[in-house]
Structure formats: C-alpha cells, structure tokens
Motif scaffolding. Structure first.
Motif, PDB file in Angstrom:
ATOM      1  N   ASP A  40     -73.816  67.887   1.517  1.00 15.25           N
ATOM      2  CA  ASP A  40     -73.436  66.474   1.482  1.00 15.25           C
ATOM      3  C   ASP A  40     -72.585  66.182   2.721  1.00 15.25           C
ATOM      4  O   ASP A  40     -72.019  67.107   3.312  1.00 15.25           O
ATOM      5  CB  ASP A  40     -72.626  66.227   0.187  1.00 15.25           C
ATOM      6  CG  ASP A  40     -72.196  64.771   0.029  1.00 15.25           C
ATOM      7  OD1 ASP A  40     -72.892  63.871   0.529  1.00 15.25           O
ATOM      8  OD2 ASP A  40     -71.153  64.536  -0.625  1.00 15.25           O
ATOM      9  N   ALA A  70     -75.784  60.206   1.363  1.00 17.60           N
ATOM     10  CA  ALA A  70     -75.938  58.755   1.193  1.00 17.60           C
ATOM     11  C   ALA A  70     -75.659  58.038   2.517  1.00 17.60           C
ATOM     12  O   ALA A  70     -75.939  56.861   2.654  1.00 17.60           O
ATOM     13  CB  ALA A  70     -74.969  58.251   0.123  1.00 17.60           C
ATOM     14  N   ASP A  71     -75.095  58.770   3.488  1.00 17.43           N
ATOM     15  CA  ASP A  71     -74.806  58.158   4.786  1.00 17.43           C
ATOM     16  C   ASP A  71     -76.075  58.192   5.626  1.00 17.43           C
ATOM     17  O   ASP A  71     -76.355  59.146   6.333  1.00 17.43           O
ATOM     18  CB  ASP A  71     -73.681  58.930   5.493  1.00 17.43           C
ATOM     19  CG  ASP A  71     -73.163  58.172   6.701  1.00 17.43           C
ATOM     20  OD1 ASP A  71     -73.812  57.190   7.120  1.00 17.43           O
ATOM     21  OD2 ASP A  71     -72.101  58.552   7.230  1.00 17.43           O
ATOM     22  N   ILE A  72     -76.857  57.112   5.502  1.00 20.30           N
ATOM     23  CA  ILE A  72     -78.214  57.115   6.040  1.00 20.30           C
ATOM     24  C   ILE A  72     -78.321  56.443   7.402  1.00 20.30           C
ATOM     25  O   ILE A  72     -79.415  56.183   7.891  1.00 20.30           O
ATOM     26  CB  ILE A  72     -79.176  56.405   5.054  1.00 20.30           C
ATOM     27  CG1 ILE A  72     -78.616  55.012   4.703  1.00 20.30           C
ATOM     28  CG2 ILE A  72     -79.363  57.237   3.781  1.00 20.30           C
ATOM     29  CD1 ILE A  72     -79.545  54.171   3.851  1.00 20.30           C
ATOM     30  N   GLN A  73     -77.178  56.174   8.050  1.00 20.80           N
ATOM     31  CA  GLN A  73     -77.228  55.524   9.356  1.00 20.80           C
ATOM     32  C   GLN A  73     -78.008  56.398  10.338  1.00 20.80           C
ATOM     33  O   GLN A  73     -77.780  57.611  10.406  1.00 20.80           O
ATOM     34  CB  GLN A  73     -75.815  55.323   9.888  1.00 20.80           C
ATOM     35  CG  GLN A  73     -74.934  54.470   9.005  1.00 20.80           C
ATOM     36  CD  GLN A  73     -73.501  54.456   9.520  1.00 20.80           C
ATOM     37  OE1 GLN A  73     -73.208  53.791  10.488  1.00 20.80           O
ATOM     38  NE2 GLN A  73     -72.625  55.205   8.871  1.00 20.80           N
ATOM     39  N   ARG A  84     -82.305  61.693   2.215  1.00 19.10           N
ATOM     40  CA  ARG A  84     -81.388  60.669   1.721  1.00 19.10           C
ATOM     41  C   ARG A  84     -81.183  60.802   0.215  1.00 19.10           C
ATOM     42  O   ARG A  84     -82.074  61.218  -0.520  1.00 19.10           O
ATOM     43  CB  ARG A  84     -81.870  59.267   2.092  1.00 19.10           C
ATOM     44  CG  ARG A  84     -83.157  58.813   1.413  1.00 19.10           C
ATOM     45  CD  ARG A  84     -83.593  57.458   1.925  1.00 19.10           C
ATOM     46  NE  ARG A  84     -82.712  56.402   1.441  1.00 19.10           N
ATOM     47  CZ  ARG A  84     -82.694  55.177   1.943  1.00 19.10           C
ATOM     48  NH1 ARG A  84     -83.466  54.862   2.952  1.00 19.10           N
ATOM     49  NH2 ARG A  84     -81.896  54.267   1.441  1.00 19.10           N
ATOM     50  N   LYS A  85     -79.987  60.450  -0.210  1.00 19.20           N
ATOM     51  CA  LYS A  85     -79.633  60.492  -1.632  1.00 19.20           C
ATOM     52  C   LYS A  85     -80.110  59.232  -2.351  1.00 19.20           C
ATOM     53  O   LYS A  85     -80.086  58.172  -1.748  1.00 19.20           O
ATOM     54  CB  LYS A  85     -78.119  60.562  -1.780  1.00 19.20           C
ATOM     55  CG  LYS A  85     -77.534  61.935  -1.791  1.00 19.20           C
ATOM     56  CD  LYS A  85     -76.061  61.792  -2.104  1.00 19.20           C
ATOM     57  CE  LYS A  85     -75.404  63.144  -2.275  1.00 19.20           C
ATOM     58  NZ  LYS A  85     -73.972  62.979  -2.558  1.00 19.20           N
ATOM     59  N   PRO A  86     -80.425  59.289  -3.633  1.00 18.03           N
ATOM     60  CA  PRO A  86     -80.544  60.513  -4.427  1.00 18.03           C
ATOM     61  C   PRO A  86     -81.830  61.251  -4.072  1.00 18.03           C
ATOM     62  O   PRO A  86     -82.870  60.606  -3.918  1.00 18.03           O
ATOM     63  CB  PRO A  86     -80.582  59.985  -5.863  1.00 18.03           C
ATOM     64  CG  PRO A  86     -80.988  58.553  -5.765  1.00 18.03           C
ATOM     65  CD  PRO A  86     -80.661  58.069  -4.389  1.00 18.03           C
TER      66      PRO A  86
END
Lengths: 121, 204
Positions: A54, A83-86, A103-105
């Motif tokens: 993560d 979750a930081d998809i930048q 990417r999460k989830p």
C-alpha cells in the motif's frame, strides 16, 4: 519451497481483501505488516519473494519502503496496491522499481492477470 | 446515542472505503490543478454533531472560514450533507493556483467549483463501494469570510445526529493548502451505514 508473500497495508480490511483475492492455486505462505517500518523489519529478517504494498500508510509510506528496498538492494518483487491512483504517483513507484501498479480495491481478476503476466502463477 | 457508535472493525472498514474514495478525489484534484497531490492517511472520527463547532473553534482560533455544503441522497435511506471548511489563508492559495481574481464573487464561485469536484468525486467513490448511488443537491455557501463560521456550523450541524469528521490535507508540490471535510448523517442513516459496512466485512 513455497514463496513467502508480505502484505503491507494499514487497513485490516484491505489486508483481508487482498488475501482473499489471491488466486486459489497460488502456493505461498503469507505474512502481514500494518505500516512501512514493520514491512522493512520483516524484509530485513525474512526471505520475502513478493510484496503487496500500500502507499498511504502511517509511520513510513509505501514510497519510503520502495526507496529502502532499492537502496538496500533487497531481492524481492513489489506489486503496489493503492488508492493513490494519480498518474504521477504510478510513474514514481514504477521508477522506484515496482513491478506493477494495481488500483484499490484490487479485484481477484486484476491480481490474477498481473501475477500471470510476471510468471508468479 | 452510544448505539450509533461503530465497532473497531466497522471503523477500519469505513476508513479504508474513505481512503479509496479520497484517492479518487485527489486524482481529480491533481488533474484539475495539474499537479501532484500528496495523500495522507485520512484521520476519521465519528462524533456527535453538537461537538463539531467546538472542535473547529479550538482548531482554528480565527473566526473566519468559508463553509460549503453539499447535500446527498442515496438508496436505502443513506443520506446526509458534506461540509468543506476552508481557512482564509488557504482560499488565497487556491485562488492563485486556479487563476481566479481576488474578489468576493469569484471567490465564492471558486470555492463552490472546487468543493463540487472534491465532494462529488469522493461521494461517488464511497457510494460505489457500498453498492449505492447518490444524487446531489446544488452546493451552498453556508459561511463566507465576513461571518462567524462556528455559529453557522452549529446551526447546520444541529439538524443531524452524527458526524463523520474527515481531516483531509491536500498537500501540493509547489503550494500547500489544507481543507477539512465533514460528513454529517442522521441517526437512521448511521444504522443503514453500519449494515452496509457489515455487508462489506462479511465478504472477507
């Protein structure tokens, strides 16, 4: 000998989600860490073949873990699950040596696809 | 009121859902501002709404802050209101970033714009994970720079029972600004939310 896999995430839900989403035929023993410092302690003392990492975590974040893995030339593969998809962030972790970004989830299908691509299953 | 509280498992679950939703909102913000946003672990806390005004009065000693509200309505009785709180020095930074003029009307427009981007992206991300879908009311300015924000916050918060307080720090590479997001939900929606979290937890 089966692979030892480290799942590093500060959320219990995320760790459980990931464990459950791993392919059924994936033969590995699993250890977990809830922040970057814990992860590094495990990486330095145990032979880990694969890390699910993560990024947004307390104590030490995922980027810090990747930097340490690179600096200490640790021999393990890292799949970032965040979750930081930048796009900038994805590029940054790939530049630091991550194998893939999920990417999460993380869905079981996506994990299987990535692991298959890199010959892990 | 204690019946509205969450177990540690439910809190962890909600925090992770918030984390994913925040990631999506930050990605939107990063594209909007053309920069990289440094994400931090969201500090979330469930508090009774009557405690909110005091919390923010302690946190921000100055009287002025802008509050932007957005109401949301979902399936199965999940509804509520998000409030974004911007301190004045941060408003200036955002105006500079977005190239807005330094006057009152464009400040209002700018804060409404950026709040819409952040809150709808965040709430859509949250709704998707809960297998819900939200519709939204138009954003409203609850308080602008000339008003005492704590009183305005108290007026709004009193309509709801529970608040999910999410401290967000959007730290940018060249400039930094902080803003706070509050999610206010009525008691029956909290009960619904708990059931939805249990459903997510039961899947793992």
């Amino acid at each position: 000998m089966a692979l030892t896999v480290l799942i590093c995430d500060d959320s219990l839900l995320a760790r459980n989600q990931l464990k459950k989403s791993l392919p059924a035929d994936f033969d590995a023993s699993i250890v977990t860490a809830s922040n970057g410092l814990e992860a590094l302690a495990i990486l330095r003392s145990t032979e880990i073949g694969l890390v699910f990492l993560d990024l947004t975590m307390p104590e030490l974040d995922g980027v810090g873990v990747l930097e340490a893995i690179k600096a200490e030339a640790m021999d393990c593969l890292v799949i970032v699950v965040s979750a930081d998809i930048q796009p900038e962030m994805q590029k940054r972790v790939m530049d630091l040596g991550a194998l893939a970004f999920v990417r999460k989830p993380a869905s079981a299908e996506k994990l299987a696809e990535v692991m298959h691509k890199y010959g892990l299953i | 009121m204690t019946t509205l509280y969450f177990t540690e498992e439910q809190r962890d679950c909600l925090q992770e859902l918030v984390n994913v939703a925040m990631g999506q909102a930050s990605d939107k913000l990063a594209r909007y501002l053309d920069t990289l946003v440094h994400l931090q672990v969201p500090a979330i806390a469930l508090v009774e709404t009557e405690q909110l005004p005091e919390h923010f009065a302690r946190r921000y000693p100055q009287h002025n802050a802008s509050l932007i509200s957005l109401g949301f309505f979902g399936d199965q009785g999940l509804r509520g209101e998000t409030i974004m709180l911007y301190q004045l020095e941060n408003v200036g930074v955002i105006a500079q970033l977005l190239g807005y003029d330094d006057d009152d009307s464009s400040e209002a427009e700018m804060l409404t714009d950026i709040s819409s981007v952040l809150t709808t992206t965040f709430l859509n991300g949250l709704a998707e994970q809960l297998e819900n879908s939200f519709s939204y009311a138009a954003p409203r300015i609850l308080s602008s720079r000339d008003q005492h924000f704590v009183q305005k916050l108290a007026d709004t918060a009193s309509q709801w029972q529970l608040a999910l307080q999410v401290d967000i720090r959007y730290q940018l590479i060249d400039y930094s600004f902080n803003c706070d997001m509050m999610l206010l939900v009525p008691g029956e929606a909290v009960l619904q939310l708990r059931q939805m979290l249990n459903k997510v937890l039961a899947g793992f």
